[in-house]
Write an enzyme that holds these catalytic residues in place. Structure first.
Site, PDB file in Angstrom:
ATOM      1  N   ARG A 210       0.851  -1.190   0.000  1.00 40.80           N
ATOM      2  CA  ARG A 210       0.000   0.000   0.000  1.00 40.80           C
ATOM      3  C   ARG A 210       0.887   1.241   0.000  1.00 40.80           C
ATOM      4  O   ARG A 210       1.653   1.442   0.947  1.00 40.80           O
ATOM      5  CB  ARG A 210      -0.886   0.035   1.256  1.00 40.80           C
ATOM      6  CG  ARG A 210      -1.744  -1.211   1.485  1.00 40.80           C
ATOM      7  CD  ARG A 210      -3.026  -1.177   0.703  1.00 40.80           C
ATOM      8  NE  ARG A 210      -3.687  -2.466   0.695  1.00 40.80           N
ATOM      9  CZ  ARG A 210      -4.750  -2.788   1.443  1.00 40.80           C
ATOM     10  NH1 ARG A 210      -5.263  -1.885   2.255  1.00 40.80           N
ATOM     11  NH2 ARG A 210      -5.299  -3.980   1.355  1.00 40.80           N
ATOM     12  N   GLU A 212       0.493   4.116   0.901  1.00 46.47           N
ATOM     13  CA  GLU A 212      -0.130   5.153   1.727  1.00 46.47           C
ATOM     14  C   GLU A 212       0.981   6.055   2.238  1.00 46.47           C
ATOM     15  O   GLU A 212       1.973   5.576   2.775  1.00 46.47           O
ATOM     16  CB  GLU A 212      -0.855   4.492   2.912  1.00 46.47           C
ATOM     17  CG  GLU A 212      -2.098   3.744   2.473  1.00 46.47           C
ATOM     18  CD  GLU A 212      -2.515   2.629   3.443  1.00 46.47           C
ATOM     19  OE1 GLU A 212      -1.754   2.315   4.371  1.00 46.47           O
ATOM     20  OE2 GLU A 212      -3.605   2.075   3.231  1.00 46.47           O
ATOM     21  N   ARG A 218       0.254   2.354  13.033  1.00 39.29           N
ATOM     22  CA  ARG A 218      -0.609   1.228  12.631  1.00 39.29           C
ATOM     23  C   ARG A 218      -0.460   0.858  11.164  1.00 39.29           C
ATOM     24  O   ARG A 218      -1.065  -0.101  10.708  1.00 39.29           O
ATOM     25  CB  ARG A 218      -2.077   1.600  12.841  1.00 39.29           C
ATOM     26  CG  ARG A 218      -2.452   1.602  14.266  1.00 39.29           C
ATOM     27  CD  ARG A 218      -3.950   1.670  14.459  1.00 39.29           C
ATOM     28  NE  ARG A 218      -4.167   2.134  15.800  1.00 39.29           N
ATOM     29  CZ  ARG A 218      -4.817   3.234  16.128  1.00 39.29           C
ATOM     30  NH1 ARG A 218      -5.375   3.966  15.198  1.00 39.29           N
ATOM     31  NH2 ARG A 218      -4.932   3.597  17.372  1.00 39.29           N
ATOM     32  N   HIS A 219       0.303   1.641  10.406  1.00 42.12           N
ATOM     33  CA  HIS A 219       0.385   1.386   8.958  1.00 42.12           C
ATOM     34  C   HIS A 219       1.788   1.012   8.520  1.00 42.12           C
ATOM     35  O   HIS A 219       2.767   1.613   8.953  1.00 42.12           O
ATOM     36  CB  HIS A 219      -0.052   2.634   8.183  1.00 42.12           C
ATOM     37  CG  HIS A 219      -1.517   2.903   8.302  1.00 42.12           C
ATOM     38  ND1 HIS A 219      -2.039   3.663   9.305  1.00 42.12           N
ATOM     39  CD2 HIS A 219      -2.555   2.481   7.564  1.00 42.12           C
ATOM     40  CE1 HIS A 219      -3.363   3.718   9.175  1.00 42.12           C
ATOM     41  NE2 HIS A 219      -3.700   3.000   8.126  1.00 42.12           N
ATOM     42  N   GLU A 351      -8.538  -1.687  13.852  1.00 46.25           N
ATOM     43  CA  GLU A 351      -9.141  -2.580  12.850  1.00 46.25           C
ATOM     44  C   GLU A 351      -8.142  -3.688  12.535  1.00 46.25           C
ATOM     45  O   GLU A 351      -6.992  -3.422  12.211  1.00 46.25           O
ATOM     46  CB  GLU A 351      -9.441  -1.774  11.581  1.00 46.25           C
ATOM     47  CG  GLU A 351      -9.988  -2.631  10.461  1.00 46.25           C
ATOM     48  CD  GLU A 351      -9.758  -2.000   9.095  1.00 46.25           C
ATOM     49  OE1 GLU A 351      -9.942  -0.781   8.943  1.00 46.25           O
ATOM     50  OE2 GLU A 351      -9.370  -2.749   8.182  1.00 46.25           O
ATOM     51  N   SER A 354     -11.001  -6.706   7.456  1.00 44.90           N
ATOM     52  CA  SER A 354     -12.195  -6.290   6.708  1.00 44.90           C
ATOM     53  C   SER A 354     -12.697  -7.489   5.948  1.00 44.90           C
ATOM     54  O   SER A 354     -11.889  -8.293   5.459  1.00 44.90           O
ATOM     55  CB  SER A 354     -11.841  -5.255   5.638  1.00 44.90           C
ATOM     56  OG  SER A 354     -11.595  -4.042   6.222  1.00 44.90           O
ATOM     57  N   ARG A 402      -0.947  -6.495  12.543  1.00 48.30           N
ATOM     58  CA  ARG A 402      -1.931  -5.841  13.435  1.00 48.30           C
ATOM     59  C   ARG A 402      -2.407  -6.813  14.513  1.00 48.30           C
ATOM     60  O   ARG A 402      -2.609  -6.441  15.655  1.00 48.30           O
ATOM     61  CB  ARG A 402      -3.130  -5.359  12.629  1.00 48.30           C
ATOM     62  CG  ARG A 402      -2.799  -4.193  11.739  1.00 48.30           C
ATOM     63  CD  ARG A 402      -3.694  -3.002  12.047  1.00 48.30           C
ATOM     64  NE  ARG A 402      -3.389  -1.943  11.118  1.00 48.30           N
ATOM     65  CZ  ARG A 402      -4.294  -1.356  10.348  1.00 48.30           C
ATOM     66  NH1 ARG A 402      -5.563  -1.702  10.444  1.00 48.30           N
ATOM     67  NH2 ARG A 402      -3.948  -0.398   9.528  1.00 48.30           N
TER      68      ARG A 402
END
Ligand code: AMO
Length: 428
Positions: A210, A212, A218-219, A351, A354, A402
């Site tokens: 990712r 991001e 958290r990432h 989270e 998903s 996570r």
């Protein structure tokens, strides 16, 4: 002479001859004695050497963290607080360590995370760091066991792809001969194609990328995604599979509970199933009862998730997300197409997963692409699989780092990643 690990020594009889492989953690000397704190992958032992009867190599000055091999006898009545005691007959240096060390191994973790990551090979020699990855491995093993027991086939799908999976701009582009390609954000499209292939139930453990830009605790820009997809199933079936998979993973960790408690001071609690379920709308109402007005059409903010998470002691599902917040492949709720048959697994404000029931009707899927502003023709390889009897199906994606983070109460996801990739780090 047999090779033993330190952990195995406690079962031995006095004077058993042993061979050990490991590292010199520290050396202490007195006029008559030399004590070497010896460490292997299972713990610490003490080598006690009497100067007057020693005719091996010079031991006083072996640099810390040198790799050594030790032959000797086990002393049941040893008095060392370090651990089991060995009287060596021979010590061989297998590889000498340079000094000074860029990171001290025997001290508690106190360096900043960047120094630690730069010297990860030494950082990982610390018991409280190394054990994180034992736990991560056990978690994954327990989840794999659960998937295998439930008829899932492990698959491996390409990581170099031609289209975006999760939509948007978070893609790393790579040069692929004359073309531009991307690193896959998720095996989503491939795992769905595979349920149409008759395999019925698939799972994959692999890297997801990712791009991001934000740097948070958290990432990661590359994480390990545990993905499943199951045919002839809906979101409720997928949630049951998930809560039991997570339980199975944590159960596997709990076998080494004592060590985790000793090394990290963390109690590993095996969660009860089923996990509580709360809908998105119920969360919004709950927030408003707490004086927080949730903005329509937006995801929950970290603050909102913190408030929602306080209602639960551990894991819980948030279900029935608005269609505008879920990707094109998510099945709308048949009673109200503004909502979807979807869920997130949460632990407090975090989270972890998903998932959803997916759209299986090719016409509906085309329309979902268009509604999201995507061109269905870019996804023709995926849409083809829906035209010839694609079963109704559901699945989820779980971030391994996570999960490790919340099971061990770690503050930063980098702690649960051997070699993290973030906005600033692509080495080591
Ligand atoms: P999603 O994008 O929500 O869903 O990702 C699923 C899970 O992957 C983990 N995760 C991350 N972990 C670390 N760093 C990141 N940048 C990161 N992004 C995601 C989280 C998250 O819950 N295709 C869907 C899954 C599905 O529906 O099957 C997907 O990828 O734990």
């Amino acid at each position: 002479m047999r090779l033993f690990s330190v952990k195995e020594l406690s079962d031995l009889k006095e004077d058993t001859e042993v061979l050990l492989h490991g590292w010199v953690q520290e050396t202490r000397t007195t006029k008559n004695l030399i004590f070497v704190v010896f460490r292997d992958h299972t713990g610490l032992a003490q080598l006690t050497i009497r100067r007057d009867s020693w005719n091996g190599i010079e031991v006083d000055n072996i640099p810390r963290e040198s790799a050594i091999s030790v032959s000797g006898t086990f002393m049941v009545h040893g008095k060392s607080k370090t651990g089991p005691e060995i009287s060596p007959s021979k010590i061989t240096i297998l590889n000498i360590a340079g000094s000074p060390l860029p990171l001290a191994v025997s001290d508690p973790v106190n360096s900043d995370i960047e120094t630690r990551l730069n010297n990860r090979f030494l950082d990982l020699r610390k018991r409280e760091v190394g054990i994180i990855f034992r736990v991560e491995s056990d978690l994954l093993w327990g989840i794999r066991k659960h998937m295998s027991q439930n008829g899932f086939t492990e698959v491996h799908t390409p990581k170099i792809v031609g289209t975006s999976t999760e939509g948007g701009s978070d893609l790393f582009a790579v040069r692929y001969f004359e073309k531009e390609a991307f690193l896959n954000q998720s095996p989503q499209l491939y795992k769905e194609i595979l349920v149409s292939s008759g395999v019925n139930r698939v799972f994959e453990v692999g890297p997801a990328f990712r791009a991001e830009k934000h740097n948070t605790v958290r990432h990661l820009n590359e994480f390990t995604s545990i993905d499943i997809e199951m045919a002839f199933s809906d979101h409720n079936d997928a949630m049951v599979m998930l809560e039991n998979a997570v339980r199975s993973g944590i159960l596997e960790v709990s076998a080494g509970e004592r060590e985790v408690k000793e090394a990290l001071g963390v109690e590993v609690k095996v969660p009860e199933v089923p996990f509580p379920r709360i809908t998105f709308e119920e969360c919004v109402d709950y927030l408003s009862s707490k004086g927080m007005a949730h903005r329509d059409g937006e995801d929950f903010s970290p603050d909102e998730l913190r408030i929602i998470g306080e209602r639960f002691t551990g894991f819980y599902f948030i279900t029935r997300w608005p269609a505008s917040l879920r990707p094109f492949y998510t099945m709308p709720d048949p009673d109200d197409s503004n909502y979807t048959n979807s869920f997130d697994l949460q632990f407090r404000e975090n989270e972890i997963t998903s998932g959803a029931q997916r759209v299986h009707d090719p016409e509906m899927l085309r329309n979902r692409f268009l509604a999201k502003g995507l061109n269905p023709d870019d996804f023709s390889f995926y849409l083809e699989a829906f035209r010839y009897g694609m079963p109704p199906h559901a699945g989820w994606g779980l971030g391994l780092e996570r999960l490790t983070m919340i099971v061990l109460g770690l503050k930063n996801i980098r702690e649960a990643t051997v070699f993290p990739r973030d906005r600033n780090r692509i080495s080591p």
